[in-house]
Design an enzyme around this catalytic site. Structure first.
Site, PDB file in Angstrom:
ATOM      1  N   CYS A   1     -18.730 -38.940 -22.483  1.00 43.39           N
ATOM      2  CA  CYS A   1     -18.047 -40.403 -22.807  1.00 43.39           C
ATOM      3  C   CYS A   1     -17.599 -41.413 -21.921  1.00 43.39           C
ATOM      4  O   CYS A   1     -16.973 -42.504 -21.616  1.00 43.39           O
ATOM      5  CB  CYS A   1     -15.909 -39.997 -23.047  1.00 43.39           C
ATOM      6  SG  CYS A   1     -16.420 -38.997 -24.413  1.00 43.39           S
TER       7      CYS A   1
ATOM      8  N   HIS B   1     -11.045 -45.820 -22.083  1.00 44.45           N
ATOM      9  CA  HIS B   1     -12.406 -44.969 -23.437  1.00 44.45           C
ATOM     10  C   HIS B   1     -11.450 -44.213 -23.676  1.00 44.45           C
ATOM     11  O   HIS B   1      -9.722 -44.341 -23.516  1.00 44.45           O
ATOM     12  CB  HIS B   1     -12.627 -43.478 -22.261  1.00 44.45           C
ATOM     13  CG  HIS B   1     -13.799 -42.939 -23.802  1.00 44.45           C
ATOM     14  ND1 HIS B   1     -14.131 -43.059 -24.648  1.00 44.45           N
ATOM     15  CD2 HIS B   1     -13.104 -41.016 -23.623  1.00 44.45           C
ATOM     16  CE1 HIS B   1     -14.527 -41.988 -25.160  1.00 44.45           C
ATOM     17  NE2 HIS B   1     -13.282 -40.883 -24.593  1.00 44.45           N
TER      18      HIS B   1
ATOM     19  N   ASN C   1     -12.145 -41.683 -30.893  1.00 46.30           N
ATOM     20  CA  ASN C   1     -13.355 -41.375 -30.007  1.00 46.30           C
ATOM     21  C   ASN C   1     -14.297 -41.502 -29.922  1.00 46.30           C
ATOM     22  O   ASN C   1     -14.997 -40.480 -30.813  1.00 46.30           O
ATOM     23  CB  ASN C   1     -12.353 -39.948 -28.944  1.00 46.30           C
ATOM     24  CG  ASN C   1     -13.379 -39.959 -28.036  1.00 46.30           C
ATOM     25  OD1 ASN C   1     -14.425 -40.533 -27.775  1.00 46.30           O
ATOM     26  ND2 ASN C   1     -12.720 -38.984 -27.333  1.00 46.30           N
TER      27      ASN C   1
HETATM   28  N1  ACO Z   1      -3.837 -30.870 -36.876  1.00 46.30           N
HETATM   29  C1  ACO Z   1      -2.954 -29.776 -37.349  1.00 46.30           C
HETATM   30  N2  ACO Z   1      -2.566 -29.145 -36.490  1.00 46.30           N
HETATM   31  C2  ACO Z   1      -3.380 -28.775 -35.314  1.00 46.30           C
HETATM   32  C3  ACO Z   1      -4.354 -29.486 -35.419  1.00 46.30           C
HETATM   33  C4  ACO Z   1      -4.310 -30.707 -36.383  1.00 46.30           C
HETATM   34  N3  ACO Z   1      -5.916 -32.026 -36.292  1.00 46.30           N
HETATM   35  N4  ACO Z   1      -5.155 -29.441 -34.382  1.00 46.30           N
HETATM   36  C5  ACO Z   1      -4.806 -28.073 -33.199  1.00 46.30           C
HETATM   37  N5  ACO Z   1      -3.041 -28.183 -34.007  1.00 46.30           N
HETATM   38  C6  ACO Z   1      -2.546 -26.913 -33.534  1.00 46.30           C
HETATM   39  C7  ACO Z   1      -2.832 -25.873 -33.015  1.00 46.30           C
HETATM   40  O1  ACO Z   1      -3.638 -25.218 -33.509  1.00 46.30           O
HETATM   41  C8  ACO Z   1      -1.987 -25.437 -32.521  1.00 46.30           C
HETATM   42  O2  ACO Z   1      -1.239 -24.351 -33.144  1.00 46.30           O
HETATM   43  P1  ACO Z   1      -0.649 -23.453 -32.345  1.00 46.30           P
HETATM   44  O3  ACO Z   1       0.776 -23.343 -31.785  1.00 46.30           O
HETATM   45  O4  ACO Z   1       0.277 -22.583 -34.406  1.00 46.30           O
HETATM   46  O5  ACO Z   1      -1.775 -22.867 -32.214  1.00 46.30           O
HETATM   47  C9  ACO Z   1      -1.285 -26.786 -32.016  1.00 46.30           C
HETATM   48  O6  ACO Z   1      -1.593 -27.991 -32.882  1.00 46.30           O
HETATM   49  C10 ACO Z   1      -0.799 -26.921 -30.480  1.00 46.30           C
HETATM   50  O7  ACO Z   1      -2.344 -27.398 -30.034  1.00 46.30           O
HETATM   51  P2  ACO Z   1      -2.631 -27.856 -29.113  1.00 46.30           P
HETATM   52  O8  ACO Z   1      -4.426 -28.062 -29.254  1.00 46.30           O
HETATM   53  O9  ACO Z   1      -1.584 -27.141 -27.760  1.00 46.30           O
HETATM   54  O10 ACO Z   1      -1.764 -29.258 -28.724  1.00 46.30           O
HETATM   55  P3  ACO Z   1      -2.179 -30.457 -28.326  1.00 46.30           P
HETATM   56  O11 ACO Z   1      -1.015 -31.077 -28.169  1.00 46.30           O
HETATM   57  O12 ACO Z   1      -2.704 -29.911 -27.061  1.00 46.30           O
HETATM   58  O13 ACO Z   1      -3.113 -31.650 -29.057  1.00 46.30           O
HETATM   59  C11 ACO Z   1      -5.640 -32.468 -28.942  1.00 46.30           C
HETATM   60  C12 ACO Z   1      -4.562 -31.456 -29.357  1.00 46.30           C
HETATM   61  C13 ACO Z   1      -4.678 -33.283 -29.181  1.00 46.30           C
HETATM   62  C14 ACO Z   1      -6.887 -31.675 -28.225  1.00 46.30           C
HETATM   63  C15 ACO Z   1      -4.942 -32.716 -27.072  1.00 46.30           C
HETATM   64  O14 ACO Z   1      -5.223 -31.609 -26.056  1.00 46.30           O
HETATM   65  C16 ACO Z   1      -5.634 -33.359 -26.495  1.00 46.30           C
HETATM   66  O15 ACO Z   1      -6.317 -34.903 -26.892  1.00 46.30           O
HETATM   67  N6  ACO Z   1      -6.953 -33.409 -25.913  1.00 46.30           N
HETATM   68  C17 ACO Z   1      -8.138 -34.005 -24.814  1.00 46.30           C
HETATM   69  C18 ACO Z   1      -8.701 -33.873 -25.946  1.00 46.30           C
HETATM   70  C19 ACO Z   1     -10.463 -34.969 -26.526  1.00 46.30           C
HETATM   71  O16 ACO Z   1      -9.388 -36.783 -25.858  1.00 46.30           O
HETATM   72  N7  ACO Z   1     -11.250 -34.238 -26.175  1.00 46.30           N
HETATM   73  C20 ACO Z   1     -11.922 -35.658 -26.151  1.00 46.30           C
HETATM   74  C21 ACO Z   1     -13.223 -35.533 -26.168  1.00 46.30           C
HETATM   75  S1  ACO Z   1     -13.042 -35.589 -24.148  1.00 46.30           S
HETATM   76  C22 ACO Z   1     -12.561 -37.554 -24.078  1.00 46.30           C
HETATM   77  O17 ACO Z   1     -13.050 -38.466 -24.462  1.00 46.30           O
HETATM   78  C23 ACO Z   1     -11.971 -36.950 -22.579  1.00 46.30           C
END
Ligand code: ACO
Length: 334
Positions: free
Chosen positions: A112, A261, A291
């Site tokens: 990214c 980004h 993304n």
């Molecule tokens: N729908 C519903 N529930 C979901 C989903 C979904 N799509 N995905 C995860 N969950 C659930 C999980 O299983 C978890 O459930 P649990 O508590 O029963 O275990 C709960 O939601 C919370 O999960 P978390 O991972 O703690 O959620 P978080 O608030 O951290 O959000 C996210 C997840 C959106 C991926 C966040 O961590 C994030 O934005 N991370 C950055 C990732 C990113 O941007 N990656 C792209 C590539 S790198 C870059 O571009 C920077």
């Protein structure tokens, strides 16, 4: 001599996948996706087309905007982690599609953060005088490496391409700025390889070659530790942004627009807060495209120029973080 961006272009697949579509595929909801990421829909490339097709389309648009014929390009840099095939470089396929044979063409892999890395490489070539018309493309077809049964990742990504044409400042006639300080003012690049395992595609390379068992184990898809990436993204995109401002003696107030980004709205909000920049200064289109990794900044730049959200003479800050982890920033006077 500073490199100037004299043309931008983008290409997005026609097919739209909404959060409602995803609700039918995995256990998720529009409300969860919007609240946690800000994404409402994303584009998916149709079967039969590949990264080089999208990249060539964006490149043609950028060349047209720059008033540069593709045949005049002497270097093509393609940033991608989803090339058409492991080799040859996607850039050589783009070169053939553009009919721009004979110049240099290579791919660059910084996930990214790839567009910032590629922009920096293009800027260095121009400054050195080695190339005079450099095409920099960010393209991804992440839908092909997304596990559509994994709700942790499949809601995040989309496909697309964005491109810019760089020329030495003095030749920047297609979009005259009338300002002495226009062009790429600085780029800052960083990586922390100790964090590589938080975001990767484990199989399909020399470490874990493709086999029936790797396919069975779904190891050819993106694996991500979202929480760790989230923290690294906020901290490091802010650090790189502040480094750009400090290196140029520029206060946050002087920045006209930030083109970050487009990873996730919450990450961008965190970066804004740490940098002391209002969210209103950030150009956002992640709701529409998700993304798109290294394509997200050049797509956003092209869209922002087209809609007037940024204009010639504006001071634009770009920042990104991706797998590796790799990150960086660029400060550009358009
Ligand atoms: N729908 C519903 N529930 C979901 C989903 C979904 N799509 N995905 C995860 N969950 C659930 C999980 O299983 C978890 O459930 P649990 O508590 O029963 O275990 C709960 O939601 C919370 O999960 P978390 O991972 O703690 O959620 P978080 O608030 O951290 O959000 C996210 C997840 C959106 C991926 C966040 O961590 C994030 O934005 N991370 C950055 C990732 C990113 O941007 N990656 C792209 C590539 S790198 C870059 O571009 C920077």
């Amino acid at each position: 001599m500073r490199a100037q961006i004299v043309g931008t272009g983008r290409a997005l697949p026609a097919r739209v996948m909404t959060n409602a579509d995803l609700e039918k595929m995995v256990a998720t909801s529009d409300a969860w996706i919007v609240e946690r990421t800000g994404v409402k829909e994303r584009r998916i490339l149709e079967a039969g087309r590949a990264a080089s097709d999208l990249a060539a389309e964006a490149a043609r648009n950028a060349c047209r905007a720059a008033g540069v014929a593709p045949q005049e390009l002497d270097c093509i840099i393609v940033s991608t982690v989803t090339p058409d095939m492991p080799f040859p470089a996607c850039a050589t396929l783009v070169q053939e599609k553009l009919g721009a044979l004979g110049g240099a063409a290579f791919d660059l892999s910084a996930a990214c953060a790839g567009f910032i890395y590629a922009l920096s490489a293009g800027d260095a070539f121009v400054q050195k005088g080695q190339f005079r018309r450099v095409l920099v493309v960010g393209v991804e077809v992440l839908s092909r490496v997304t596990d559509w049964t994994d709700r942790n990742t499949c809601v995040l990504f989309g496909d697309g391409a964005g491109a810019v044409v760089l020329v030495p400042g003095a030749a920047a006639s297609a979009r005259p700025t009338g300002r002495g300080d226009s062009g790429i003012l600085s780029t800052h690049l960083y990586a922390d390889g100790s964090a590589w395992s938080h975001l990767c595609i484990p199989a399909g390379g020399s470490a874990l070659p493709a086999s029936a068992s790797t396919v069975e184990a779904r190891q050819h898809y993106v694996k991500m530790n979202g929480r760790e990436i989230y923290k690294l993204a906020v901290r490091n995109m802010a650090q790189a942004s502040l480094a750009a401002l400090e290196a140029n003696g520029v206060s946050p107030d002087a920045v006209d627009k930030v083109i970050p980004h487009q990873a996730n709205l919450r990450i961008i909000e965190g970066v804004a807060q740490r940098c002391g920049l209002p969210l209103s200064k950030f150009y956002l289109n992640l709701a529409d495209y998700g993304n798109t990794s290294s394509a997200s900044i050049p797509i956003a730049l092209d869209e922002a120029l087209e809609t007037g959200a940024v204009k010639t003479g504006d001071l634009v800050l770009m920042c990104a973080l991706g797998a590796g982890v790799s990150w960086g920033s660029a400060l550009v006077r358009l």
